[in-house]
Design a protein around this motif. Sequence first.
Motif, mmCIF file in Angstrom:
data_model
loop_
_atom_site.group_PDB
_atom_site.id
_atom_site.type_symbol
_atom_site.label_atom_id
_atom_site.label_comp_id
_atom_site.label_asym_id
_atom_site.label_seq_id
_atom_site.Cartn_x
_atom_site.Cartn_y
_atom_site.Cartn_z
ATOM 1 N N THR A 97 7.059 7.342 2.603
ATOM 2 C CA THR A 97 7.308 7.310 4.044
ATOM 3 C C THR A 97 6.438 8.280 4.834
ATOM 4 O O THR A 97 6.643 8.441 6.037
ATOM 5 C CB THR A 97 8.789 7.645 4.315
ATOM 6 O OG1 THR A 97 9.075 8.967 3.810
ATOM 7 C CG2 THR A 97 9.707 6.653 3.629
ATOM 8 N N GLU A 98 5.487 8.930 4.189
ATOM 9 C CA GLU A 98 4.629 9.902 4.878
ATOM 10 C C GLU A 98 3.822 9.213 5.973
ATOM 11 O O GLU A 98 3.143 8.203 5.747
ATOM 12 C CB GLU A 98 3.699 10.571 3.872
ATOM 13 C CG GLU A 98 2.588 11.393 4.467
ATOM 14 C CD GLU A 98 3.080 12.606 5.261
ATOM 15 O OE1 GLU A 98 2.305 13.097 6.101
ATOM 16 O OE2 GLU A 98 4.209 13.061 5.033
ATOM 17 N N LEU A 99 3.898 9.770 7.171
ATOM 18 C CA LEU A 99 3.223 9.179 8.331
ATOM 19 C C LEU A 99 1.920 9.898 8.673
ATOM 20 O O LEU A 99 0.904 9.256 8.927
ATOM 21 C CB LEU A 99 4.176 9.209 9.536
ATOM 22 C CG LEU A 99 3.586 8.872 10.909
ATOM 23 C CD1 LEU A 99 3.055 7.441 10.928
ATOM 24 C CD2 LEU A 99 4.634 9.067 12.002
ATOM 25 N N ASN A 157 0.831 -1.217 0.000
ATOM 26 C CA ASN A 157 0.000 0.000 0.000
ATOM 27 C C ASN A 157 0.862 1.263 0.000
ATOM 28 O O ASN A 157 0.556 2.234 -0.707
ATOM 29 C CB ASN A 157 -0.922 -0.003 1.220
ATOM 30 C CG ASN A 157 -1.992 -1.062 1.149
ATOM 31 O OD1 ASN A 157 -2.339 -1.535 0.060
ATOM 32 N ND2 ASN A 157 -2.520 -1.469 2.289
ATOM 33 N N SER A 158 1.938 1.266 0.783
ATOM 34 C CA SER A 158 2.826 2.427 0.822
ATOM 35 C C SER A 158 3.473 2.661 -0.537
ATOM 36 O O SER A 158 3.586 3.809 -0.999
ATOM 37 C CB SER A 158 3.918 2.230 1.879
ATOM 38 O OG SER A 158 3.368 2.169 3.173
ATOM 39 N N ALA A 189 16.878 12.009 1.446
ATOM 40 C CA ALA A 189 16.572 10.718 0.833
ATOM 41 C C ALA A 189 16.188 9.664 1.858
ATOM 42 O O ALA A 189 15.476 8.720 1.539
ATOM 43 C CB ALA A 189 17.772 10.228 0.014
ATOM 44 N N VAL A 190 16.691 9.808 3.092
ATOM 45 C CA VAL A 190 16.356 8.845 4.137
ATOM 46 C C VAL A 190 15.025 9.241 4.784
ATOM 47 O O VAL A 190 14.847 10.399 5.166
ATOM 48 C CB VAL A 190 17.462 8.797 5.216
ATOM 49 C CG1 VAL A 190 17.061 7.884 6.365
ATOM 50 C CG2 VAL A 190 18.766 8.327 4.609
ATOM 51 N N PRO A 191 14.093 8.325 4.890
ATOM 52 C CA PRO A 191 12.783 8.661 5.468
ATOM 53 C C PRO A 191 12.892 9.243 6.870
ATOM 54 O O PRO A 191 13.703 8.789 7.687
ATOM 55 C CB PRO A 191 12.058 7.309 5.494
ATOM 56 C CG PRO A 191 12.740 6.493 4.447
ATOM 57 C CD PRO A 191 14.161 6.932 4.429
ATOM 58 N N GLY A 192 12.074 10.242 7.147
ATOM 59 C CA GLY A 192 12.041 10.839 8.477
ATOM 60 C C GLY A 192 11.679 9.827 9.539
ATOM 61 O O GLY A 192 12.176 9.892 10.677
#
Length: 554
Positions: free
Chosen positions: A207-209, A53-54, A386-389
């Motif tokens: 990576t959006e939370l 899904n992500s 580039a690295v997800p938060g």
Amino acid sequence: MRRLCQYFFFSVVVAFLAVFLLLPVWTVVETGCHAGLIAEIFRNKIYVDGLINSFQVAVVTTFGVFVVSLSLALIYDKFDFPGKDMCNALMLVPMILPPFVGALGFQQLLGYYGIINTLLDTMGFARIDFLGGSGKFWSVCLIEMLHLYPIFYLNLVTALGNIDPALNESAANLGAGKWRRFFKIQLPMMRPGILAGGSLVLVWSFTELGTPLMFGYNRVTPVQILNGLTELETNPLPYALVLIMLTVSAVMYIASRLLFGGSTQAGSKGTLGSSAKKLSPVRGYLALGAFLLVTLIAALPHIILILCAFFKRYYNSLLPTGFTLEYFDSALSNSLVLPSIMNSLRYSILAMLIAIAVGILIALASCRWKLKGSRAADLLAMLPMAVPGVVIAFGFLSMSVKYSWAHAIFNPIENPLWLLATAYAVRRIPYVVRAVSSGLEQTPEELENAARNFGAGPLRVLTKITLPLVAANILVGGLFAFSFSMLEVSDSLILAQKSQFFPITRALFELSQILGSGPGIACAFGVWAMLFLAATLAAASIMLGKKIGSIFKF
């Protein structure tokens, strides 16, 4: 002696990045890199569905953003029309509010008894459950598209601006049609801009939370990681899940580089004059209308958020009723609001100072001092883009669990000041580096050399010549570091664990979950946050102009 001092400060900065950027990532990798844990993740259908899904959200969002951004960038580059000067400012409108706060407005717009369904019901059509089932997926994609397209657009405009118009004219003289010229000349030469914008949007949306969390779309990897934090000391699966997310993000970035990468040389338009074609009044206003329409759609969450903050009832109706300032009064008196503002100010001011200090030294080492390894350090400083938060935040949290020295400094329970400030700073260093580097690259060194010839020492040259010449760029980088730290989502949701230490975004989320007046208070709080970030972006846009796109490159 001067060279020795330069290498000393450069070493300090590299050590900072190693401890507070590479070590958190390594902590996650080391703990999660076990075949059994990774196999367990892929045997669990819930986790696999979350990854799928992500990934689907990222692909759909990036494609939609590319289509919108490319269309607007081509219009801006090819034509002169009324109001063109304000178009870049219009493109920044979606960035004045984090997407997860904008989700409050979208819930009112897309809810079962929201504006669109009320309109459908009034026209005699059946209501549509936009926020139920698969509707949540498309709603998350839509709001992320409306938030992220400015990043892609600014990169594409910059890339188009670097293409020599003589190449296009030569191809036209040789009989190439406009579509052939676009696919054979313009599009290949736009690859650096496509890479810079597309890679960032792809990783960001993957990576959006906050957005899926606000919509209750829980079967995505970032939300699953957040939900696993309560078992961090006894359940190592969240580490493996974060490692898989990091790996997928890296693969997506490398794949986009292979697909769109490659250097492209093009002449500068600055030496050739503008090649934009002046449109007739009617077509000119249609071109402006395209920008206004996209901006209006992107601004809908902001508009609805404001209405929800000022009106009591906005249920099953097209227009709100019951004007009130009660939510603003309640926001000021709520036990979460004022402390969260003060907390965010403390965290963000400290983060800004750290980011400015580190960013200036990296930019100087790379652009002025030309030290060995400075280019590698510059690339390392851009890694947080580039690295997800989620990965960085999780890494800081796992460091505080794993290492006693880190727990003493970064205690997430007793006082997370340094934990959050350092995490915020690491995420915002790229903005300072790019802003200051841009200023140094555009500033000739003659004045600095002249000062040295007259006997000025290195420190005097730096403080009296170099830094004042790039003061506006430092200010812009600092503004971005401060304002985006004030509204940081991933770090705030993961690292702030006690209510007395909540920053603004964590307080906003908690308020939105309270039944009754909670969402209204959250909307009122969101209006303040929106005005704050709007002022910051306006100031940065005025000082950098078209070059503001360079802030979002890596």
